[in-house]
Every structure is written in C-alpha cells, then in structure tokens.
Design an enzyme around this catalytic site. Structure first.
Site, mmCIF file in Angstrom:
data_model
loop_
_atom_site.group_PDB
_atom_site.id
_atom_site.type_symbol
_atom_site.label_atom_id
_atom_site.label_comp_id
_atom_site.label_asym_id
_atom_site.label_seq_id
_atom_site.Cartn_x
_atom_site.Cartn_y
_atom_site.Cartn_z
ATOM 1 N N ASN A 203 0.673 -1.231 -0.074
ATOM 2 C CA ASN A 203 0.100 -0.192 0.143
ATOM 3 C C ASN A 203 0.857 1.140 0.139
ATOM 4 O OD1 ASN A 203 0.608 0.794 2.856
ATOM 5 N ND2 ASN A 203 -0.413 -1.363 3.053
ATOM 6 N N ALA A 268 1.532 1.385 11.674
ATOM 7 C CA ALA A 268 1.764 0.717 10.613
ATOM 8 C C ALA A 268 0.550 0.626 9.911
ATOM 9 C CB ALA A 268 2.554 -0.834 10.524
ATOM 10 N N LYS A 282 9.669 -16.471 -10.494
ATOM 11 C CA LYS A 282 8.830 -15.584 -11.028
ATOM 12 C C LYS A 282 7.721 -16.303 -11.931
ATOM 13 C CE LYS A 282 8.740 -11.875 -14.547
ATOM 14 N NZ LYS A 282 9.455 -11.229 -15.631
ATOM 15 N N PRO A 301 -2.213 -11.686 10.119
ATOM 16 C CA PRO A 301 -2.336 -11.513 11.741
ATOM 17 C C PRO A 301 -2.654 -9.925 12.053
ATOM 18 C CG PRO A 301 0.142 -11.909 11.173
ATOM 19 C CD PRO A 301 -0.890 -12.001 9.886
ATOM 20 N N ASP A 302 -3.316 -9.618 12.777
ATOM 21 C CA ASP A 302 -3.616 -8.450 13.425
ATOM 22 C C ASP A 302 -2.615 -8.134 14.509
ATOM 23 O OD1 ASP A 302 -4.523 -5.697 14.549
ATOM 24 O OD2 ASP A 302 -6.321 -6.174 13.212
ATOM 25 N N PHE A 320 -4.426 3.136 15.370
ATOM 26 C CA PHE A 320 -4.694 4.159 14.397
ATOM 27 C C PHE A 320 -6.062 3.567 13.675
ATOM 28 C CE2 PHE A 320 -1.908 7.848 13.874
ATOM 29 C CZ PHE A 320 -0.844 7.253 15.197
ATOM 30 N N LYS A 338 -9.760 -4.653 19.422
ATOM 31 C CA LYS A 338 -8.438 -5.005 19.680
ATOM 32 C C LYS A 338 -7.861 -4.751 20.942
ATOM 33 C CE LYS A 338 -7.903 -3.974 14.647
ATOM 34 N NZ LYS A 338 -6.937 -3.596 13.523
#
Ligand code: CTP
Length: 396
Positions: A203, A268, A282, A301-302, A320, A338
């Site tokens: 991202n 993150a 590849k 995984p969180d 966040f 969480k």
C-alpha cells in the site's frame, strides 16, 4: 535554566535581542554567542548590555581559556536564532570554525535551530538535507514563518516572533523527559506481501506518521524501537530500527520488542491480506496464466490486536484507525475489539491521508472521543506522546 542564545549573520539578528529578553522575562539566565557576520547586523555591545556582559564572539583572546567548552557545559539549552543557511550547513557537517559552531559541536544539552533566510535558500535541497540531518540527530528545528521577506520575496524563511521561539523552546524543555526511562515500540510504514519472486501486494503508506511519532517519543526521553516496512522517510538516528517486509515478520519483530517495552504505538499500514502462497520463482505469462489470473489471499495477523490482547498490566497499546463515517463510534468499536488503550482516529472522508503532512485526528479512549482538528502530523505526534506519558504515569 541557563539558556545560550546563538546569533548568526542574518537581517533577523535584531530579533535575537527580544529572544534574549523573552527568556529573561520567563526567569532564565541567558548568555549569547555571536558569529562575526552577526556583528554586521547587531553590535556585541547590545548583547553585552542585555546579558550583563555574558556575550562572546571569539574562540581566542577571552579570559576563559577554552570558551566553547565552558559555554557548552553551563548551557541547559542552546538556541540558535536566527540560524543562517551557512551555519545550518556547518552544524550539519560538524564544522567548528568559530566560537558558535565549536560550542554547538561541544553541546550535550538540547539544541534548537531557528532557520531564517531567503525562501529559495530555505527551499534549496541542500538546506533541506542539512536541516533533515540535524533533525535526525535530535536537533529541534523551529519551522520558519512564511511571509514577506526582507529581500522582497514571499514564502517561508521568516524568523518566527521571539515570543513564539521562546515558548516553543520552553515547552519542549519542560515536556522533555515525560517518557524518560520508558521503552516505546512503534510499528510504521506498509508491509509487503510477495506474490512471486518479483511481484507483491502493498500500500501507499509513507511512514511519515510513524517517523513523527518516533521523533516525538525520543524527544520526550524514551528509548524507541521502530519496526518498519520499506519506506523512503528517514527515521531519527537515535531510534533502533528493525526493518521487515511482511506482516508475519512485523508481528514477530513487534512481539519481540514489546516483551520489554512499556508502550506500543501501531502506526503501520499492515496489508490486511497476503497471497496464500508466495512463489519462489517468477510467474510467467503463457506458462502460469491461471496462477496470475487468480491469486488466492489469506488474512494477515492483526499486530495491534495481538499486542492489545497480550499486554501485561501497565503496558499501554495505541492504534490508529482510518474512517470515512461515524469516526468516533467506529474507532471505539476498534478500540474494544483490539483491546487498545487509545485509538488515533483519522477522518479520511475528504481524501487519503497517505503521504500528507496533516491529519484530521481524534483521540478515542474507553471514556470517549476528543477531536484534535486538522493538525500537522508532527503536532499529532507531539500530542500523542503527551497523552501517552499521562496514561503511563496513571497506569504506573
Ligand atoms: N493493524 C495491525 N495489523 C493488521 C491490521 C491493522 O496492527 N493486520 C493496526 C494498524 O497499525 C492500526 C490499526 O490496526 O493501528 C488499524 O486497524 P484496521 O482494522 O486496519 O483499521 P482501518 O485501517 O481503519 O481499516 P478498517 O476499518 O477497514 O478495518
């Protein structure tokens, strides 16, 4: 406190007289060190009068045999205001060719630099690289104001008002040490999840928020470990950086660091999903069309949730959340799910925050939400560290 004010050769040197007075009005002792060029703008006699004789200009000919060391030792803070592009460059490269720059090199106290110069000189890549180098070594750079400059140009480069400089310095000195002796883990940047030897899912996280938090926590006296995915921002050189790529690697490094940390701040942007299998070779068009057309994903995984659910009594966990609607209630739900102690909720309804320098942020805790409004990321980081220090003292 004993504050040493450095004055360099810039038209704004006259404002340094008021900077000295502001510190004195706040009850602090002040000495002054001037460069030769500064004396082209304001005379030594002015600062001698303001400081009852505690203004110096030269490495030689002084009653004090080693004046730069004596000045550095007695100072609780060194504030160079105004700082020319030339002096910023010298400081960034460790050049010590006069009393001011030699004293700066010998200082172990907090150093503040208030650059003031023409807008093009300020925006020049060389000046910005020098200021970044200073920041990465813990020097606090006081951002110049933008406006009509002495040279006639308009833009950033103006020395802020003396009262603003004094308040910035004194606020920083008084909040310094709020996290002294504490160990803080920061996760930052994106994760990179390989599809094959050359392709990946990731991202656009820039790591700017993480870098701002790292610096704010270091400035507050914490020992900081940052576990980061690949980013182009530079982390403060005082931080310990553990580089990772995947969410699995980030989880393992974060759990290791959290074992002896007092707090974790999960900034993150962890990829939510990863390819079920990462091909070592590849994938080739023609031969692997089916594999390229459909890439099965599995959930990552969180990390925030793992640290939140695994925390010991006294450990504080901050996360966040990026929300486009029902910001506070969605963040509250995330906080509970969480097991975080605080969520910094970003309202992204007006567009993406990745790469931006400002955030529309709120602090959400079990007892409710507090909107901070639109603030620079550096200011969000400073307020977060202040809040963290309060929470850690409450839980101690
Ligand atoms: N986080 C994490 N590990 C993950 C996913 C998220 O540590 N695998 C952390 C992030 O670092 C951040 C918070 O969790 O602190 C963000 O939670 P997330 O559920 O991803 O929320 P949003 O990004 O707001 O997205 P969504 O609402 O879609 O879940």
């Amino acid at each position: 406190m004993h504050i040493l004010v450095g004055v360099t050769g810039c038209i704004a040197a006259y404002k340094a007289c008021e900077v000295v007075r502001e510190f004195q009005r706040a009850g602090h002792e002040v000495s002054v060190v001037m460069t030769a060029a500064a004396q082209q703008f304001v005379g030594l006699a002015t600062f001698q009068a303001l400081t009852q004789g505690c203004a110096k200009t030269s490495l030689f000919g002084d009653a004090e045999p080693i004046p730069h060391i004596a000045l550095a030792e007695e100072a609780d803070a060194f504030v160079i205001a105004p700082a020319t592009a030339n002096v910023c460059a010298k400081l960034a490269h460790g050049i010590a060719d006069d009393l001011l720059t030699s004293t700066a090199l010998a200082c172990t106290c907090p150093v503040f630099v208030a650059p003031a110069m023409n807008v093009h000189m300020y925006e020049n890549a060389a000046t910005q690289a020098n200021l970044d180098a200073l920041r990465s070594r813990g020097v606090r750079v006081i951002t110049p104001d933008a406006g009509y400059l002495a040279c006639g140009d308009v833009g950033p480069g103006k020395l802020p008002e003396p009262s603003v400089i004094a308040r910035t310095v004194l606020d920083a000195l008084l909040s310094a040490g709020a996290l002294a002796g504490k160990r803080v883990l920061v996760t930052s940047g994106p994760t990179v999840e390989p599809i094959d030897a050359v392709r990946f899912i990731s991202n656009r996280s820039s790591g700017k928020m993480g870098a701002a938090i790292v610096r704010a926590a270091l400035d507050a006296g914490a020992h900081v470990t940052v576990v980061s995915g690949p980013v182009s921002v530079a982390y403060d050189a005082r931080a310990e950086v553990v580089w990772v790529e995947t969410a699995a690697e980030m989880l393992s490094a974060a759990e290791d660091a959290f074992a002896d940390a007092d707090a974790a701040i999960c900034a993150a942007a962890v990829a939510d999903m990863r390819p079920e299998r990462a091909e070592a070779r590849k994938l080739k068009k023609g031969r692997d069309d089916a594999a390229l057309a459909s890439i099965p994903l599995v959930e990552n995984p969180d990390i925030l949730s793992a640290l939140g659910h695994g925390k010991r009594v006294g450990q504080v966990v901050v996360g966040f959340a990026a929300e486009t609607e029902d910001v506070l209630s969605n963040a509250q739900e995330k906080l509970i799910r969480k097991q975080a102690d605080l969520i910094v909720a970003n309202d992204v309804s007006e567009g993406a925050v990745f790469g931006a320098d400002a955030d529309e942020a709120s602090f959400v805790t079990p007892s409710g939400g507090e909107r901070l409004g639109l603030l620079p990321k550096t200011e969000v980081a400073a307020r977060l560290v202040e809040r963290l220090a309060e929470m850690m003292h409450l839980s101690a």
